[in-house]
Each structure stands twice: as structure tokens, then as C-alpha cells.
Design a protein around this motif. Sequence first.
Motif, PDB file in Angstrom:
ATOM      1  N   GLU A  57       0.833  -1.194   0.000  1.00  0.00           N
ATOM      2  CA  GLU A  57       0.000   0.000   0.000  1.00  0.00           C
ATOM      3  C   GLU A  57       0.871   1.248   0.000  1.00  0.00           C
ATOM      4  O   GLU A  57       1.960   1.267   0.561  1.00  0.00           O
ATOM      5  CB  GLU A  57      -0.911   0.006   1.230  1.00  0.00           C
ATOM      6  CG  GLU A  57      -1.908  -1.139   1.227  1.00  0.00           C
ATOM      7  CD  GLU A  57      -2.774  -1.117   2.468  1.00  0.00           C
ATOM      8  OE1 GLU A  57      -3.039  -0.005   2.972  1.00  0.00           O
ATOM      9  OE2 GLU A  57      -3.172  -2.182   2.922  1.00  0.00           O
ATOM     10  N   GLU A  58       0.374   2.311  -0.625  1.00  0.00           N
ATOM     11  CA  GLU A  58       1.123   3.563  -0.715  1.00  0.00           C
ATOM     12  C   GLU A  58       1.188   4.236   0.650  1.00  0.00           C
ATOM     13  O   GLU A  58       0.213   4.315   1.377  1.00  0.00           O
ATOM     14  CB  GLU A  58       0.438   4.496  -1.720  1.00  0.00           C
ATOM     15  CG  GLU A  58       1.056   5.867  -1.843  1.00  0.00           C
ATOM     16  CD  GLU A  58       2.514   5.803  -2.277  1.00  0.00           C
ATOM     17  OE1 GLU A  58       3.317   6.586  -1.758  1.00  0.00           O
ATOM     18  OE2 GLU A  58       2.837   4.943  -3.124  1.00  0.00           O
ATOM     19  N   GLU A  59       2.372   4.738   1.003  1.00  0.00           N
ATOM     20  CA  GLU A  59       2.563   5.335   2.314  1.00  0.00           C
ATOM     21  C   GLU A  59       2.019   6.752   2.397  1.00  0.00           C
ATOM     22  O   GLU A  59       1.462   7.162   3.399  1.00  0.00           O
ATOM     23  CB  GLU A  59       4.048   5.356   2.654  1.00  0.00           C
ATOM     24  CG  GLU A  59       4.302   6.024   4.005  1.00  0.00           C
ATOM     25  CD  GLU A  59       5.663   6.665   4.105  1.00  0.00           C
ATOM     26  OE1 GLU A  59       6.136   7.182   3.083  1.00  0.00           O
ATOM     27  OE2 GLU A  59       6.228   6.673   5.189  1.00  0.00           O
ATOM     28  N   GLU A  60       2.207   7.520   1.343  1.00  0.00           N
ATOM     29  CA  GLU A  60       1.827   8.922   1.401  1.00  0.00           C
ATOM     30  C   GLU A  60       0.327   9.075   1.593  1.00  0.00           C
ATOM     31  O   GLU A  60      -0.479   8.353   1.022  1.00  0.00           O
ATOM     32  CB  GLU A  60       2.236   9.629   0.101  1.00  0.00           C
ATOM     33  CG  GLU A  60       3.732   9.783  -0.053  1.00  0.00           C
ATOM     34  CD  GLU A  60       4.334  10.698   0.996  1.00  0.00           C
ATOM     35  OE1 GLU A  60       3.697  11.704   1.339  1.00  0.00           O
ATOM     36  OE2 GLU A  60       5.436  10.403   1.461  1.00  0.00           O
ATOM     37  N   TRP A 198      11.563   4.432  -3.932  1.00  0.00           N
ATOM     38  CA  TRP A 198      11.597   5.250  -2.725  1.00  0.00           C
ATOM     39  C   TRP A 198      10.288   5.050  -1.972  1.00  0.00           C
ATOM     40  O   TRP A 198       9.216   4.947  -2.585  1.00  0.00           O
ATOM     41  CB  TRP A 198      11.762   6.729  -3.076  1.00  0.00           C
ATOM     42  CG  TRP A 198      13.026   7.001  -3.824  1.00  0.00           C
ATOM     43  CD1 TRP A 198      14.270   7.199  -3.309  1.00  0.00           C
ATOM     44  CD2 TRP A 198      13.171   7.077  -5.257  1.00  0.00           C
ATOM     45  NE1 TRP A 198      15.178   7.403  -4.322  1.00  0.00           N
ATOM     46  CE2 TRP A 198      14.534   7.333  -5.526  1.00  0.00           C
ATOM     47  CE3 TRP A 198      12.286   6.949  -6.325  1.00  0.00           C
ATOM     48  CZ2 TRP A 198      15.035   7.471  -6.810  1.00  0.00           C
ATOM     49  CZ3 TRP A 198      12.767   7.079  -7.611  1.00  0.00           C
ATOM     50  CH2 TRP A 198      14.131   7.334  -7.846  1.00  0.00           C
ATOM     51  N   THR A 199      10.358   5.005  -0.653  1.00  0.00           N
ATOM     52  CA  THR A 199       9.176   4.684   0.140  1.00  0.00           C
ATOM     53  C   THR A 199       8.443   5.912   0.669  1.00  0.00           C
ATOM     54  O   THR A 199       7.408   5.770   1.314  1.00  0.00           O
ATOM     55  CB  THR A 199       9.567   3.792   1.333  1.00  0.00           C
ATOM     56  OG1 THR A 199      10.603   4.438   2.090  1.00  0.00           O
ATOM     57  CG2 THR A 199      10.077   2.439   0.853  1.00  0.00           C
ATOM     58  N   PHE A 204      12.675  10.305  -1.631  1.00  0.00           N
ATOM     59  CA  PHE A 204      12.900  10.694  -3.020  1.00  0.00           C
ATOM     60  C   PHE A 204      13.602  12.048  -3.108  1.00  0.00           C
ATOM     61  O   PHE A 204      14.606  12.207  -3.814  1.00  0.00           O
ATOM     62  CB  PHE A 204      11.586  10.742  -3.796  1.00  0.00           C
ATOM     63  CG  PHE A 204      11.726  11.331  -5.171  1.00  0.00           C
ATOM     64  CD1 PHE A 204      12.395  10.634  -6.170  1.00  0.00           C
ATOM     65  CD2 PHE A 204      11.198  12.587  -5.470  1.00  0.00           C
ATOM     66  CE1 PHE A 204      12.550  11.175  -7.438  1.00  0.00           C
ATOM     67  CE2 PHE A 204      11.340  13.132  -6.739  1.00  0.00           C
ATOM     68  CZ  PHE A 204      12.017  12.429  -7.728  1.00  0.00           C
ATOM     69  N   ALA A 205      13.085  13.049  -2.393  1.00  0.00           N
ATOM     70  CA  ALA A 205      13.660  14.393  -2.468  1.00  0.00           C
ATOM     71  C   ALA A 205      15.103  14.400  -1.957  1.00  0.00           C
ATOM     72  O   ALA A 205      15.987  15.026  -2.554  1.00  0.00           O
ATOM     73  CB  ALA A 205      12.804  15.374  -1.673  1.00  0.00           C
ATOM     74  N   GLU A 214      21.441   4.987  -0.106  1.00  0.00           N
ATOM     75  CA  GLU A 214      20.805   4.613   1.153  1.00  0.00           C
ATOM     76  C   GLU A 214      19.361   5.091   1.245  1.00  0.00           C
ATOM     77  O   GLU A 214      18.572   4.549   2.027  1.00  0.00           O
ATOM     78  CB  GLU A 214      21.593   5.186   2.342  1.00  0.00           C
ATOM     79  CG  GLU A 214      22.941   4.540   2.577  1.00  0.00           C
ATOM     80  CD  GLU A 214      24.067   5.219   1.805  1.00  0.00           C
ATOM     81  OE1 GLU A 214      25.220   5.133   2.246  1.00  0.00           O
ATOM     82  OE2 GLU A 214      23.780   5.828   0.751  1.00  0.00           O
ATOM     83  N   PHE A 215      19.004   6.125   0.465  1.00  0.00           N
ATOM     84  CA  PHE A 215      17.635   6.632   0.506  1.00  0.00           C
ATOM     85  C   PHE A 215      16.665   5.748  -0.284  1.00  0.00           C
ATOM     86  O   PHE A 215      15.453   5.905  -0.170  1.00  0.00           O
ATOM     87  CB  PHE A 215      17.571   8.059  -0.046  1.00  0.00           C
ATOM     88  CG  PHE A 215      18.189   9.078   0.877  1.00  0.00           C
ATOM     89  CD1 PHE A 215      17.560   9.446   2.052  1.00  0.00           C
ATOM     90  CD2 PHE A 215      19.404   9.675   0.570  1.00  0.00           C
ATOM     91  CE1 PHE A 215      18.122  10.386   2.904  1.00  0.00           C
ATOM     92  CE2 PHE A 215      19.982  10.611   1.411  1.00  0.00           C
ATOM     93  CZ  PHE A 215      19.337  10.964   2.587  1.00  0.00           C
ATOM     94  N   LYS A 216      17.186   4.836  -1.095  1.00  0.00           N
ATOM     95  CA  LYS A 216      16.339   3.960  -1.890  1.00  0.00           C
ATOM     96  C   LYS A 216      15.933   2.737  -1.089  1.00  0.00           C
ATOM     97  O   LYS A 216      16.663   2.271  -0.207  1.00  0.00           O
ATOM     98  CB  LYS A 216      17.069   3.516  -3.158  1.00  0.00           C
ATOM     99  CG  LYS A 216      17.341   4.633  -4.144  1.00  0.00           C
ATOM    100  CD  LYS A 216      17.961   4.086  -5.427  1.00  0.00           C
ATOM    101  CE  LYS A 216      18.130   5.179  -6.468  1.00  0.00           C
ATOM    102  NZ  LYS A 216      18.681   4.642  -7.733  1.00  0.00           N
ATOM    103  N   ALA A 217      14.773   2.190  -1.412  1.00  0.00           N
ATOM    104  CA  ALA A 217      14.303   0.975  -0.749  1.00  0.00           C
ATOM    105  C   ALA A 217      15.255  -0.170  -1.058  1.00  0.00           C
ATOM    106  O   ALA A 217      15.500  -0.492  -2.218  1.00  0.00           O
ATOM    107  CB  ALA A 217      12.890   0.624  -1.220  1.00  0.00           C
TER     108      ALA A 217
END
Length: 280
Positions: A57-60, A198-199, A204-205, A214-217
Motif C-alpha cells: 500500500e502507498e505510504e503517502e 523510494w518509500t 525521493f527528495a 541509502e535513501f532507496k528501498a
Amino acid sequence: MQMHLIPCLSSAGALSLMGNHLDRITHLSYSELPTRDPSGLEKEELRVGVAYFFSDEEEEVDDGGGGYTKDPSQEGPGAVSELEYSAFCSQECIFSKLRENQDLNVYSAKTLLSMCKPGDLVELVSTSQAPHWAVYELNDQVIHLHEGEIRKDSLTEIGRGRRGRIVNSRYRFRPLPSDLVLQNASGHLGLHSGDICWTSSENFAAWCRFGKREFKAGGEAHSAEQQYFLKVHLGDGTRSGHVHTLVFRSLEDMIRERRRVDASGILKELSLGVSGGKEG
């Protein structure tokens, strides 16, 4: 994205689960950025750790405004009641959100536009919601991850009355040149859930600005030697108040937990049964 908590193993490979309670966090004040080894445990400090497994499911979420000390229509700076943190990778400070050494004031979208430069990171905040991050491009346009899509939108429109601020210095990594930041962001326009690694909008930003995998899933290889420490200050000072230290194996997991706490106002604690620690 739906999240479930499961306990981590300690470095010795065994977990003593001493508590699993919910503390509502209200009326907080915070101390200055710690300078000692973050892995050292103070007498009244809990060392806690969490691990995750995720659904698809989408987090945002569709987050609205609220919680400001000024009317959002005013143009001057305002304040919002929010948590403050510092974070470390081993002994290096990699993230700081402390009012004592940063301007955490928020501004209307109109004022924010007059402050932004291409490649800046913008954070939109509201009470009881995770902050929404975006990369500022030009002429009121931002590129961001929203509802499972990398898209370009008007900052004024996506703000929907929320206030915001520039957060270029929130992470302590060396930034890329602004043209590369924009290239990273625009190069992924139109991607949808199945192709996005990106989660959250923050992941992402921040990746666009710093270029760190490290920012990528799943972009970071877990190792026993490297740990992340997230400090949440819950008292009137580091010595007299509570400092909760959460331990993570990856930057991605640490960001996810901090955003969950921002959105819920609740700190879920998993005690590792540290001698001398106390619940609270």
C-alpha cells in the motif's frame, strides 16, 4: 504503505522484550545536539530497536493543515508543535532537527516561493501528518513523489493552506550541484508505483539532492558494524529529561519510523532490557 512492527535481535542475538507500550507525546521541549558517542547509554535512557516488513500500500497520505500558532494566511514566519530529532550513523551526525540550532519556523506558500532557489528541498508540515517533501524547480513548480507517482505540480496548489520551509541542511551529507539535483528529479517524472524505489516523498527528495543510494528501498547493504541511532528528546534537557534512542540497521528504516512518529504522535517502544534503564 502499511507498516507492521516486529522486534529486532540484539547484537548478542537475543531480545528480552521488557515493554511494548504507547506513550502520547505532548508539550515537548528539547536539548542541544548531543556530542558524545550516541551508542553510550545514559542511566535514564532506553535503547530500543525495531524492524519492519511492508505491504504494497502507498505510504503517502492526503494530509491537510493545522497546528500552527498563526493563521496560515499571514505572511510572516509561524511555528508548529512538532518533534525534534538528531540522528547518527555510528558516531557521525547525519541528520539534525533541533530548534536550538536551526530555524524551524514555517511560512506561507507565497512567502516560501520568494525564498526558494532551483534544487532546494521544500518541506510542507502539518499536525498529525508526516511532512511532505519536494524538490523546487522554478516558477512555483516542484517535483515530488505523491500517491505512487513522481510528478510535477504547483507548490501553491499542493500546499493546500499548509506552511513550509526549506530543509537543505536537515541532512548533513554533501549536496550535489543544483543542476544535478534537478536532473535527478526530472529524470524520474512519470514513474509509477511499480517502478519507484523510494518509500516516501522525503526519501525521493533527499536522494535527488544527495544522490546516496541509502535513501532507496533496499539500497543499503545491512552490516553488523554499521548502525543508525535516532535520538528523540522528550524532556527539558538531555540530563534531566528523557532521551529515547532507537537503533536501526538502515537509513530507510530510520526515516520510516521517524515519519511514522511524526504522523501519529506516538512512540512505540521495544525495550531491550538495558540495565539501569526505566520505562516512561
